[in-house]
Design a protein around this motif. Structure first.
Motif, PDB file in Angstrom:
ATOM      1  N   ALA A 157      18.263   3.035   4.835  1.00 21.67           N
ATOM      2  CA  ALA A 157      17.337   3.527   5.854  1.00 21.67           C
ATOM      3  C   ALA A 157      16.778   2.404   6.713  1.00 21.67           C
ATOM      4  CB  ALA A 157      16.199   4.291   5.181  1.00 21.67           C
ATOM      5  N   GLN A 158      16.538   1.241   6.118  1.00 21.84           N
ATOM      6  CA  GLN A 158      15.833   0.181   6.825  1.00 21.84           C
ATOM      7  C   GLN A 158      16.699  -1.011   7.177  1.00 21.84           C
ATOM      8  OE1 GLN A 158      12.121  -0.870   4.891  1.00 21.84           O
ATOM      9  NE2 GLN A 158      11.845   1.193   4.118  1.00 21.84           N
ATOM     10  N   GLY A 159      17.952  -0.999   6.756  1.00 22.08           N
ATOM     11  CA  GLY A 159      18.815  -2.132   7.059  1.00 22.08           C
ATOM     12  C   GLY A 159      18.493  -3.352   6.231  1.00 22.08           C
ATOM     13  N   LEU A 160      18.164  -3.150   4.967  1.00 25.41           N
ATOM     14  CA  LEU A 160      17.823  -4.249   4.071  1.00 25.41           C
ATOM     15  C   LEU A 160      18.895  -4.406   3.000  1.00 25.41           C
ATOM     16  CD1 LEU A 160      14.038  -3.453   3.497  1.00 25.41           C
ATOM     17  CD2 LEU A 160      15.061  -4.948   5.231  1.00 25.41           C
ATOM     18  N   PRO A 161      19.040  -5.600   2.449  1.00 27.11           N
ATOM     19  CA  PRO A 161      19.966  -5.759   1.324  1.00 27.11           C
ATOM     20  C   PRO A 161      19.331  -5.262   0.038  1.00 27.11           C
ATOM     21  CG  PRO A 161      18.888  -7.845   1.806  1.00 27.11           C
ATOM     22  CD  PRO A 161      18.400  -6.867   2.843  1.00 27.11           C
ATOM     23  N   MET A 162      20.154  -4.852  -0.919  1.00 19.98           N
ATOM     24  CA  MET A 162      19.632  -4.561  -2.249  1.00 19.98           C
ATOM     25  C   MET A 162      19.257  -5.859  -2.962  1.00 19.98           C
ATOM     26  SD  MET A 162      22.023  -1.424  -3.658  1.00 19.98           S
ATOM     27  CE  MET A 162      21.003  -1.227  -5.143  1.00 19.98           C
ATOM     28  N   MET A 163      20.120  -6.859  -2.848  1.00 20.04           N
ATOM     29  CA  MET A 163      19.872  -8.188  -3.412  1.00 20.04           C
ATOM     30  C   MET A 163      19.192  -9.028  -2.332  1.00 20.04           C
ATOM     31  SD  MET A 163      22.813 -10.815  -4.705  1.00 20.04           S
ATOM     32  CE  MET A 163      22.448 -12.398  -5.467  1.00 20.04           C
ATOM     33  N   ARG A 164      18.000  -9.570  -2.639  1.00 15.17           N
ATOM     34  CA  ARG A 164      17.186 -10.193  -1.601  1.00 15.17           C
ATOM     35  C   ARG A 164      16.727 -11.587  -2.017  1.00 15.17           C
ATOM     36  NH1 ARG A 164      13.461  -4.722  -0.601  1.00 15.17           N
ATOM     37  NH2 ARG A 164      15.267  -3.351  -0.303  1.00 15.17           N
ATOM     38  N   PRO A 165      16.639 -12.510  -1.084  1.00 20.39           N
ATOM     39  CA  PRO A 165      16.113 -13.832  -1.431  1.00 20.39           C
ATOM     40  C   PRO A 165      14.650 -13.736  -1.825  1.00 20.39           C
ATOM     41  CG  PRO A 165      16.425 -13.626   0.940  1.00 20.39           C
ATOM     42  CD  PRO A 165      17.047 -12.414   0.322  1.00 20.39           C
ATOM     43  N   PRO A 166      14.191 -14.589  -2.734  1.00 28.95           N
ATOM     44  CA  PRO A 166      12.791 -14.534  -3.166  1.00 28.95           C
ATOM     45  C   PRO A 166      11.790 -14.654  -2.029  1.00 28.95           C
ATOM     46  CG  PRO A 166      14.068 -15.896  -4.663  1.00 28.95           C
ATOM     47  CD  PRO A 166      14.972 -15.573  -3.509  1.00 28.95           C
ATOM     48  N   ALA A 167      12.174 -15.307  -0.934  1.00 33.27           N
ATOM     49  CA  ALA A 167      11.265 -15.478   0.192  1.00 33.27           C
ATOM     50  C   ALA A 167      10.810 -14.139   0.769  1.00 33.27           C
ATOM     51  CB  ALA A 167      11.924 -16.316   1.282  1.00 33.27           C
ATOM     52  N   MET A 168      11.547 -13.058   0.508  1.00 32.69           N
ATOM     53  CA  MET A 168      11.130 -11.757   1.013  1.00 32.69           C
ATOM     54  C   MET A 168       9.893 -11.234   0.296  1.00 32.69           C
ATOM     55  SD  MET A 168      14.677  -9.725   1.930  1.00 32.69           S
ATOM     56  CE  MET A 168      13.844  -8.399   2.799  1.00 32.69           C
ATOM     57  N   ALA A 169       9.520 -11.859  -0.829  1.00 34.59           N
ATOM     58  CA  ALA A 169       8.318 -11.444  -1.548  1.00 34.59           C
ATOM     59  C   ALA A 169       7.306 -12.568  -1.643  1.00 34.59           C
ATOM     60  CB  ALA A 169       8.677 -10.971  -2.953  1.00 34.59           C
ATOM     61  N   ASP A 170       7.563 -13.680  -0.971  1.00 41.60           N
ATOM     62  CA  ASP A 170       6.745 -14.873  -1.151  1.00 41.60           C
ATOM     63  C   ASP A 170       6.460 -15.492   0.209  1.00 41.60           C
ATOM     64  OD1 ASP A 170       5.510 -17.206  -2.070  1.00 41.60           O
ATOM     65  OD2 ASP A 170       6.856 -17.372  -3.785  1.00 41.60           O
ATOM     66  N   GLU A 171       5.196 -15.481   0.630  1.00 44.82           N
ATOM     67  CA  GLU A 171       4.827 -16.017   1.935  1.00 44.82           C
ATOM     68  C   GLU A 171       4.786 -17.542   1.953  1.00 44.82           C
ATOM     69  OE1 GLU A 171       4.567 -14.187   4.627  1.00 44.82           O
ATOM     70  OE2 GLU A 171       5.000 -12.406   3.434  1.00 44.82           O
ATOM     71  N   ASP A 172       4.839 -18.181   0.805  1.00 42.01           N
ATOM     72  CA  ASP A 172       4.806 -19.632   0.730  1.00 42.01           C
ATOM     73  C   ASP A 172       6.077 -20.195   1.364  1.00 42.01           C
ATOM     74  OD1 ASP A 172       4.886 -22.319   0.005  1.00 42.01           O
ATOM     75  OD2 ASP A 172       3.933 -21.964  -1.922  1.00 42.01           O
ATOM     76  N   PRO A 173       5.958 -21.067   2.382  1.00 39.65           N
ATOM     77  CA  PRO A 173       7.162 -21.613   3.028  1.00 39.65           C
ATOM     78  C   PRO A 173       8.105 -22.308   2.078  1.00 39.65           C
ATOM     79  CG  PRO A 173       5.194 -22.122   4.320  1.00 39.65           C
ATOM     80  CD  PRO A 173       4.712 -21.549   3.020  1.00 39.65           C
ATOM     81  N   SER A 174       7.582 -22.844   0.973  1.00 37.14           N
ATOM     82  CA  SER A 174       8.450 -23.549   0.031  1.00 37.14           C
ATOM     83  C   SER A 174       9.411 -22.613  -0.683  1.00 37.14           C
ATOM     84  CB  SER A 174       7.615 -24.299  -1.006  1.00 37.14           C
ATOM     85  OG  SER A 174       6.886 -23.398  -1.823  1.00 37.14           O
ATOM     86  N   ALA A 175       9.177 -21.304  -0.592  1.00 32.81           N
ATOM     87  CA  ALA A 175      10.063 -20.343  -1.253  1.00 32.81           C
ATOM     88  C   ALA A 175      11.361 -20.137  -0.492  1.00 32.81           C
ATOM     89  CB  ALA A 175       9.351 -19.007  -1.422  1.00 32.81           C
ATOM     90  N   ALA A 176      11.437 -20.597   0.769  1.00 36.43           N
ATOM     91  CA  ALA A 176      12.630 -20.332   1.583  1.00 36.43           C
ATOM     92  C   ALA A 176      13.895 -20.873   0.941  1.00 36.43           C
ATOM     93  CB  ALA A 176      12.452 -20.935   2.979  1.00 36.43           C
ATOM     94  N   GLY A 177      13.783 -21.978   0.228  1.00 33.45           N
ATOM     95  CA  GLY A 177      14.973 -22.586  -0.350  1.00 33.45           C
ATOM     96  C   GLY A 177      15.284 -22.165  -1.762  1.00 33.45           C
ATOM     97  N   VAL A 178      14.527 -21.238  -2.334  1.00 31.40           N
ATOM     98  CA  VAL A 178      14.773 -20.802  -3.713  1.00 31.40           C
ATOM     99  C   VAL A 178      16.008 -19.902  -3.729  1.00 31.40           C
ATOM    100  CG1 VAL A 178      13.846 -19.550  -5.685  1.00 31.40           C
ATOM    101  CG2 VAL A 178      12.321 -20.957  -4.281  1.00 31.40           C
ATOM    102  N   ASP A 179      17.079 -20.362  -4.349  1.00 30.70           N
ATOM    103  CA  ASP A 179      18.333 -19.611  -4.297  1.00 30.70           C
ATOM    104  C   ASP A 179      19.016 -19.489  -5.661  1.00 30.70           C
ATOM    105  OD1 ASP A 179      19.265 -22.200  -4.646  1.00 30.70           O
ATOM    106  OD2 ASP A 179      20.139 -22.368  -2.658  1.00 30.70           O
ATOM    107  N   GLY A 180      18.277 -19.720  -6.729  1.00 35.64           N
ATOM    108  CA  GLY A 180      18.832 -19.535  -8.065  1.00 35.64           C
ATOM    109  C   GLY A 180      18.317 -18.283  -8.734  1.00 35.64           C
ATOM    110  N   GLN A 181      17.614 -17.443  -7.990  1.00 35.29           N
ATOM    111  CA  GLN A 181      17.086 -16.180  -8.488  1.00 35.29           C
ATOM    112  C   GLN A 181      17.024 -15.234  -7.303  1.00 35.29           C
ATOM    113  OE1 GLN A 181      13.334 -18.456  -9.418  1.00 35.29           O
ATOM    114  NE2 GLN A 181      12.337 -16.562  -8.706  1.00 35.29           N
ATOM    115  N   PHE A 182      16.762 -13.955  -7.549  1.00 27.18           N
ATOM    116  CA  PHE A 182      16.761 -13.019  -6.435  1.00 27.18           C
ATOM    117  C   PHE A 182      15.961 -11.778  -6.781  1.00 27.18           C
ATOM    118  CE2 PHE A 182      20.536 -12.138  -8.988  1.00 27.18           C
ATOM    119  CZ  PHE A 182      20.517 -10.747  -9.149  1.00 27.18           C
ATOM    120  N   LEU A 183      15.545 -11.086  -5.732  1.00 28.27           N
ATOM    121  CA  LEU A 183      14.902  -9.790  -5.872  1.00 28.27           C
ATOM    122  C   LEU A 183      15.969  -8.702  -5.865  1.00 28.27           C
ATOM    123  CD1 LEU A 183      12.040 -10.305  -3.298  1.00 28.27           C
ATOM    124  CD2 LEU A 183      11.658  -9.743  -5.703  1.00 28.27           C
ATOM    125  N   LEU A 184      15.782  -7.704  -6.705  1.00 26.09           N
ATOM    126  CA  LEU A 184      16.579  -6.487  -6.658  1.00 26.09           C
ATOM    127  C   LEU A 184      15.635  -5.400  -6.153  1.00 26.09           C
ATOM    128  CD1 LEU A 184      19.310  -5.124  -7.230  1.00 26.09           C
ATOM    129  CD2 LEU A 184      18.496  -4.663  -9.544  1.00 26.09           C
TER     130      LEU A 184
END
Length: 768
Positions: free
Chosen positions: A612-639
Motif C-alpha cells: 500500500a505504501q511502497g515500503l520494503p518488508m525488510m528495512r534498514p534500522p535507520a527507518m526506526a532511529d532518528e539518530d544520524p549514526s544509525a544510517a550506517g547500521v547494516d548488520g541488523q534490520f527491521l521486519l
C-alpha cells in the motif's frame, strides 16, 4: 580524449504548464596537463582561476564554440520534481517519463507549480519542493520548500588549488552525461540497488550494470538500481536503462558524481524528511508490489539439483516425518530435456513423469511446486528454430543473432535471448507457461537475465544503450503477467536479475552467496541496499549457494536469518534439508521454521503495508532511529515497523557475543523476554539456539499457534490468532485476516468485539 562540454549559462526561460523550460549554453572544456579540473574559453577570472598562483602553468583556452541544450523542470507531485536535460528534439524531452517502461505513473497526483524569475535565478516550486537555477555560471539547487533547507546542490563551486572547476554541474563527453552533486559535511548516501558492500556508499564507486555476479563478493551486482537516498532529505532516481557510474565521494571526497552512458539525463528528485516518505513518493512513479498468496510466506526448500520425481517426493515425505512445516519445493533445471543454460519448456517425463500427477503427489503432502527458467535458448533445442524463424530472438544492430555474454556456457555453444520488447515474442514466451500453470505449478524461478550483450536492436526501437539493464525488468514482468493472467491471483516469481521498477514483480532473491560468514553478511547488506532502491519482497538462499562445506552452525544461523526474512527459502549446490546437518541443527532449524509460521499473521500485515505504501518488508534500522549514526547500521534490520532482527554472523557452535543497536524506546526479545532500552548499543551472549529478535514497545503482534500437526500454511487458515501486546500497546488494532477482511479488535475484550466474536482471536497475551 574526445570533446568535452560544460553547461555554463541559461540563455532563455519559458513557462510550461508543469514548470519551466530553459535553453542552456554549454562550452568546450579541457583539462590542463596532469591537474584535475577543467577550463573553458571564458575569461580566467570569470571561471574563478587563481591567476596569482605562483606555479600556475600556461593555460591553453579552448574555443567558445557553443553547444545548445534544453533543460526542463517539471513538478510531477507535491514533493517530486523531474529534471530533464538533452539536445533540442531529443526523444527524452518528448517522453512523459513512461517511454522506457520504468515509470508507470508519470503524474501520481495533481500539483500546483510556481515560476519566478530574477536577474540571477529561475525558481520553480511547489508547496513542498523548490528548484533554484542560477543563470550564470549555471548551477542548480533543490530545497525543501517547507523548511527552506537545501537538500541537493550541484558541485560547480568546488575547485582545486588553481581554481579550476573540479566537478562541473553538468559535463558531456564521450562517456555520456555527468551530473556532479556536492556532498555536505555529514551527508550519507545509501541505495543504488542490491550492492553487497556497506550500506552507506560514501567512498565507493559503483558501476550500475546488471551482471551475472557469480557471488556476493565479486563487486558485481545482479540488481543494480539508479536510485539513491541522501540523509540531507531527498531521493534521486535516474529514469534510464543506460549503464551508470556512481562515484560516491570516491574520486572527489565531497562529490557524488553520476555518469550515464547516454546523451540525455532524466532525473526525478523526491523531497521528504523520512526514508519511508521518499520511498512512497518513488514507488508512486514506478509501481508497488502485489501481495502474493499466504503460502509464499511459508518455508521453501530447494537444491541444485533434484534429479527425479522420486527424490523430491522423498524430501516432501521426510519434511513431514521430521515435522518441519514446508510450503514449496523448488525444481531446478533437471526438469528440462536440454537443460544447460536453456529453457524451452519441454518437460522431462523420463525424470519426473507426468507433470500433473507429480504436482498432485506433492499437493497431497501440502506442498506446491516451483519451477526454474531462464530467457535463453540453446541451438540444440527443438524450439530454437521456431523462435528464430519468427523473429523472436534478439539481434545485433547489424542483423546478426545476439548471444549471451559474461555467463559461461558448459559446451561452448552460443545461447540466444528472447526479445521481450517484441509483443509477439513476449506472448509466445508467456504461452509456454500456460500448461505448467494449468497443471498446478505455483511459481517460476526467473533465473539469470543479465547476459544481454551491448549493441542490440530491440524490436520496439529501445535505444541500444538502454537495452541491457531493461532486459531483466521486461523478462520478469512478462513471466509475472503470465502467472496473473493464467491463475487470476496475485503473481509471484523468484527473480535474480533486476533494475529500477523490479519491485513490481515480487519476489527477488540475493543470488549466489558463498556459504561462509562473509557470504551471509554480504547477503544482509545486499538486501538492505536493495530495500531502499526497489522496496518490496526480497530474500536469499539459506546456507548460501556455493563454496566451502557449510558447517551445521552456520546453517542454523542462516536459517534463523531466513525465518525472519520477507520470504524464506533454503537452496544450494549441495543439500539444504535440515536433517542433513545433524540432530541438533534439525531441532533448532525446526523451532525457527515453526516460529516463522507462528508469525505469518504479522508478516501478512507487513506485506500489505508494503504494497500500500511502497515500503520494503525488510528495512534498514535507520527507518526506526532518528539518530544520524544509525544510517550506517547494516548488520541488523527491521521486519516491518515493530520487529528488529539481529542475525548472528558466526559458524561455530559455541555461544558468541553479539553487539547490536537498539533504537529509541523499549524493545523486548521475542524469545527470551529480555528488555533493552534505546537509543544505544547492547551486547548479548547468544547461544546457537538463539538469535536476538526485538519487538518494539507499543506493538501488537498477531500470531497463531503452531504445533507438530502443522504441515504448511494451509493448516493455519482456520486457526484463531493470538494477539501479543508489548508495553504501552493501543486499546484497539485493525488487522487484515487471511481472507483479506479488515478486522477491528478491542484488546480489552477481543472475543466480544464485532466480527472478532466468531473466534478470529483466541486471546491477548501482554508483555509489560
Amino acid at each position: 580524449m574526445g570533446e568535452q562540454f560544460i553547461v555554463r549559462r541559461v540563455a532563455a526561460v519559458r513557462r510550461t504548464p508543469d514548470g519551466a523550460e530553459l535553453d542552456l549554453v554549454a562550452l568546450p572544456a579541457v583539462t590542463v596537463g596532469v591537474m584535475p579540473g577543467w577550463i573553458t574559453g571564458e575569461p580566467p577570472l570569470e571561471q574563478g582561476i587563481e591567476t596569482t598562483l605562483p606555479n600556475l602553468p600556461d593555460l591553453a583556452f579552448p574555443p567558445l564554440d557553443e553547444q545548445h541544450l534544453v533543460l526542463r523542470i517539471q513538478a510531477v507531485a507535491a514533493g517530486t520534481v523531474r529534471i530533464v536535460l538533452g539536445p533540442d528534439g531529443h526523444r527524452t524531452l518528448d517522453d512523459d517519463g513512461t517511454g522506457l517502461g520504468i515509470v508507470v505513473d508519470p503524474r501520481p497526483e495533481p500539483v500546483a507549480v510556481t515560476l519566478e524569475e530574477n536577474p540571477d535565478e529561475v525558481l520553480v516550486g511547489t508547496g513542498q519542493v523548490r528548484v533554484r537555477i542560477r543563470r550564470r555560471p549555471f548551477g542548480l539547487v533543490v530545497e525543501n520548500a517547507e523548511t527552506g533547507g537545501t537538500v541537493l546542490r550541484t558541485a560547480e563551486r568546488l575547485r582545486q588549488a588553481a581554481g579550476l572547476a573540479m566537478a562541473p554541474a553538468l559535463l558531456r563527453d564521450e562517456h555520456g552525461t555527468s551530473l556532479h552533486l556536492e556532498l555536505a559535511a555529514e551527508e550519507d548516501i545509501t541505495g543504488f540497488g542490491e550492492q553487497f558492500s556497506r550500506l552507506v556508499k560514501n567512498g565507493q564507486r559503483l558501476v550500475l550494470r546488471s551482471e551475472d555476479a557469480l557471488g556476493t563478493g565479486t563487486g558485481l551486482a545482479y540488481k543494480p538500481v539508479p536510485v539513491w537516498h541522501s540523509t540531507a532529505g531527498y531521493a534521486g532516481f535516474l529514469n534510464t536503462g543506460a549503464v551508470t557510474t556512481a562515484d560516491v565521494g570516491h574520486t572527489r571526497p565531497s562529490v557524488l558524481g553520476l555518469t550515464l552512458a547516454d546523451d540525455a539525463l532524466d532525473l526525478y528528485v523526491v523531497v521528504a524528511p523520512t526514508l519511508a516518505g521518499r520511498l512512497t513518493g518513488y514507488t508512486a512513479l514506478t509501481g508497488r508490489p502485489p501481495v502474493p498468496p499466504l503460502w509464499a510466506f511459508g518455508y521453501w526448500m530447494g537444491r541444485c539439483r533434484y534429479h527425479s520425481r522420486e527424490e523430491m517426493v522423498e524430501v516432501a515425505d521426510r519434511m513431514r516425518a521430521h515435522q518441519v512445516p514446508c510450503d514449496v519445493l523448488h525444481l531446478d533445471p533437471d526438469w528440462l530435456v536440454v537443460d544447460r543454460l536453456n529453457c524451452d519448456f519441454i518437460w522431462n517425463t523420463e525424470r519426473f513423469g507426468d507433470r500433473r500427477e507429480f504436482v498432485a503427489a506433492l499437493a497431497e503432502r501440502g506442498i506446491r511446486l516451483s519451477v526454474w527458467e531462464l530467457p535463453y535458448l540453446d541451438p540444440a533445442s527443438p524450439r530454437f528454430a521456431e523462435a528464430e524463424s519468427r523473429g523472436y530472438l534478439v539481434r545485433h544492430t547489424d542483423g546478426s543473432l545476439a548471444t549471451i555474454r559474461k555467463t559461461p556456457t558448459p559446451d561452448g555453444r552460443p545461447r540466444a535471448l528472447l526479445d521481450f520488447s517484441n509483443p509477439e515474442a513476449r506472448q509466445w514466451w508467456q504461452s509456454l507457461h500456460e500448461e505448467f500453470l494449468a497443471d498446478g505449478v505455483a511459481v517460476f524461478k526467473t533465473d539469470f537475465g543479465e547476459a544481454l550483450p551491448d549493441g542490440v536492436a530491440q524490436q520496439d526501437g529501445t535505444p541500444p544503450q538502454h537495452a541491457h539493464n531493461l532486459y531483466p525488468l521486461r523478462y520478469n514482468g512478462a513471466v509475472s503477467e503470465a502467472i496473473a493472467h493464467c491463475t487470476g491471483r496475485a503473481p509471484l516469481v523468484w527473480g535474480r536479475s533486476g533494475w529500477a521498477g523490479s519491485q513490481r514483480y515480487p519476489g527477488q532473491w540475493g543470488g549466489d552467496a558463498e556459504s561462509t560468514v562473509a557470504g551471509m553478511q554480504a547477503t544482509v547488506r545486499g538486501g538492505l541496499s536493495y530495500a531502499v532502491s526497489a522496496p518490496g519482497l526480497w530474500s536469499h538462499d539459506i546456507g548460501g549457494f556455493f563454496g566451502p562445506e557449510l558447517t551445521p552452525a552456520l546453517y542454523v544461523r542462516w536459517t534463523q536469518l531466513g525465518a525472519l526474512s520477507p520470504l524464506m527459502r533454503a537452496h544450494g549446490l549441495r543439500p539444504r534439508e535440515p536433517w542433513t546437518f545433524g540432530e541438533r541443527a534439525l531441532r533448532i532449524a525446526r523451532d525457527w521454521v515453526r516460529l516463522r509460521y507462528s508469525l505469518l499473521p504479522y508478516l501478512w500485515q507487513v506485506a500489505h503495508e508494503a504494497a500500500a505504501q511502497g515500503l520494503p518488508m525488510m528495512r534498514p534500522p535507520a527507518m526506526a532511529d532518528e539518530d544520524p549514526s544509525a544510517a550506517g547500521v547494516d548488520g541488523q534490520f527491521l521486519l516491518g515497523r515493530d520487529v528488529m532482527v539481529v542475525p548472528v554472523f558466526d559458524d561455530g557452535e559455541a555461544p558468541v557475543r553479539r553487539r547490536f543497536r537498539v533504537p529509541a524506546g523499549r524493545w523486548r526479545d521475542l524469545v527470551t523476554g529480555e528488555l533493552h532500552e534505546g537509543p544505544g548499543w547492547a551486547e548479548q551472549l547468544v547461544a546457537l539456539e538463539h538469535m536476538p529478535v526485538l519487538v518494539r514497545d507499543g506493538a501488537v503482534l498477531p500470531r497463531v499457534d503452531v504445533d507438530a500437526s502443522v504441515r504448511c500454511s494451509d493448516d493455519l487458515l482456520t486457526r484463531p490468532w493470538r494477539l501479543e501486546a508489548f508495553g504501552d500497546a493501543p486499546a484497539t488494532v485493525e488487522l487484515l485476516d487471511f481472507d483479506g477482511v479488515r478486522r477491528r479488535i478491542d484488546l480489552e475484550s477481543p472475543t466480544a468485539q464485532g466480527s472478532a466474536g466468531d473466534g478470529f482471536v483466541s486471546g491477548v497475551v501482554r508483555h509489560d
